[in-house]
Design a protein around this motif. Sequence first.
Motif, mmCIF file in Angstrom:
data_model
loop_
_atom_site.group_PDB
_atom_site.id
_atom_site.type_symbol
_atom_site.label_atom_id
_atom_site.label_comp_id
_atom_site.label_asym_id
_atom_site.label_seq_id
_atom_site.Cartn_x
_atom_site.Cartn_y
_atom_site.Cartn_z
ATOM 1 N N UNK A 73 -4.848 55.272 -64.213
ATOM 2 C CA UNK A 73 -6.187 55.744 -64.569
ATOM 3 C C UNK A 73 -6.245 57.251 -64.393
ATOM 4 N N UNK A 74 -6.570 57.936 -65.446
ATOM 5 C CA UNK A 74 -6.679 59.405 -65.388
ATOM 6 C C UNK A 74 -8.164 59.788 -65.547
ATOM 7 N N UNK A 75 -8.723 60.385 -64.479
ATOM 8 C CA UNK A 75 -10.098 60.848 -64.512
ATOM 9 C C UNK A 75 -10.096 62.342 -64.876
ATOM 10 N N UNK A 76 -11.253 62.862 -65.229
ATOM 11 C CA UNK A 76 -11.304 64.281 -65.640
ATOM 12 C C UNK A 76 -10.747 65.249 -64.612
ATOM 13 N N UNK A 77 -10.884 64.927 -63.302
ATOM 14 C CA UNK A 77 -10.463 65.867 -62.271
ATOM 15 C C UNK A 77 -9.064 65.573 -61.718
ATOM 16 N N UNK A 78 -8.386 64.589 -62.340
ATOM 17 C CA UNK A 78 -7.032 64.252 -61.867
ATOM 18 C C UNK A 78 -6.034 64.594 -62.939
ATOM 19 N N UNK A 79 -4.838 64.847 -62.515
ATOM 20 C CA UNK A 79 -3.743 65.129 -63.425
ATOM 21 C C UNK A 79 -2.602 64.165 -63.148
ATOM 22 N N UNK A 80 -1.988 63.734 -64.185
ATOM 23 C CA UNK A 80 -0.833 62.833 -64.038
ATOM 24 C C UNK A 80 0.436 63.655 -64.174
ATOM 25 N N UNK A 81 1.257 63.628 -63.198
ATOM 26 C CA UNK A 81 2.464 64.448 -63.251
ATOM 27 C C UNK A 81 3.408 64.005 -64.372
ATOM 28 N N UNK A 125 -18.594 59.870 -68.002
ATOM 29 C CA UNK A 125 -17.299 60.159 -67.414
ATOM 30 C C UNK A 125 -16.216 59.532 -68.273
ATOM 31 N N UNK A 126 -15.269 60.306 -68.679
ATOM 32 C CA UNK A 126 -14.187 59.824 -69.530
ATOM 33 C C UNK A 126 -12.998 59.433 -68.674
ATOM 34 N N UNK A 127 -12.589 58.198 -68.804
ATOM 35 C CA UNK A 127 -11.414 57.728 -68.092
ATOM 36 C C UNK A 127 -10.338 57.363 -69.116
ATOM 37 N N UNK A 128 -9.146 57.766 -68.837
ATOM 38 C CA UNK A 128 -8.012 57.448 -69.706
ATOM 39 C C UNK A 128 -7.079 56.499 -68.965
ATOM 40 N N UNK A 129 -6.700 55.414 -69.641
ATOM 41 C CA UNK A 129 -5.801 54.426 -69.064
ATOM 42 C C UNK A 129 -4.456 54.562 -69.776
ATOM 43 N N UNK A 130 -3.436 54.896 -69.021
ATOM 44 C CA UNK A 130 -2.126 55.143 -69.603
ATOM 45 C C UNK A 130 -1.113 54.152 -69.062
#
Length: 306
Positions: free
Chosen positions: A298-306, A11-16
Amino acid sequence: MALYEIHTHAELRRYKTHVCSKATLIQIFCLLLTIIPPFFVAYRSEGFYKKIEFYQEQPVIHFKHQVIIFIQLKNDYVTWSTLKNFNQLHMGHVRLPVVKSREEDMNRDGILDHLKFQLDMPMADSEEVLGVTLILIFDYKLRKFVSLDMDCMAYVQHSTIIPGAALQFVGDLKFHQSEPLIHKGADRRFKEEIISSSSVHASDFDLHDIFEKYSRRNMSTSLAQTYTTWITGRGAKKPFTIKATINYPQETLLYAPGFWQVIKFAWIQYFSVLAVFMYLVGKMRTFIFQNQLVTTIVQRPWTKIP
């Protein structure tokens, strides 16, 4: 009913975060912690880069047909040299010998392997030879990895209380260095006359001064592995004979490696430590962001950051 694992995937998580934030400072700190400490660890543990390296080469040596000979008699001496001014300074003691020499390439590789030298000094039947001092001058070149061109000498001295008819010896002309050879350019610092052929001063032909000056050189030669035979029983009207075989052996030479050779070795030392720090700092950075020790989005594959 038993369960079994049918499929896995990461699972790829992106921290912005914003540029001006604690998370950014943590990221910069981890980057510096990964890159800088391995350099100091590799440097302080010795062997980070090579200051001195060695290689093997058979030098190109030529006998320059320059000779000084002293023959010590019971109450006098006889001498001769290829240097005219030297002979003039020792007028009355100079005697003309018969000199033969040849250099041979035994393995036919284009590089001379040894010198065969013979000197026959005419002597009166009443004269008794008790000692010999011999100096031979050579031209010495290195070409394989470094460029060195110099004059050098071989020195032999033998004395005894038993009168002799001949001196025979075999030795190796060995290279001596007190500093590494330079890796680029031509080194001609010692391409000068060891014994001045044009000087008219007696001090320039004094053996002690010659040896003292020669010993101060950073690069020189001397005879090693010398095997000497002193032959007695000189016949009537026979000359005193010196026979020598001087070998030109392969040398192991020290030199200062160039920039690219240093880098080629140093990066391996650095990378071996860097790999450990990358793993440890990576684990530390993952722990910080996973546990939200600093605020990030935290951005997960199934979430979108507006």
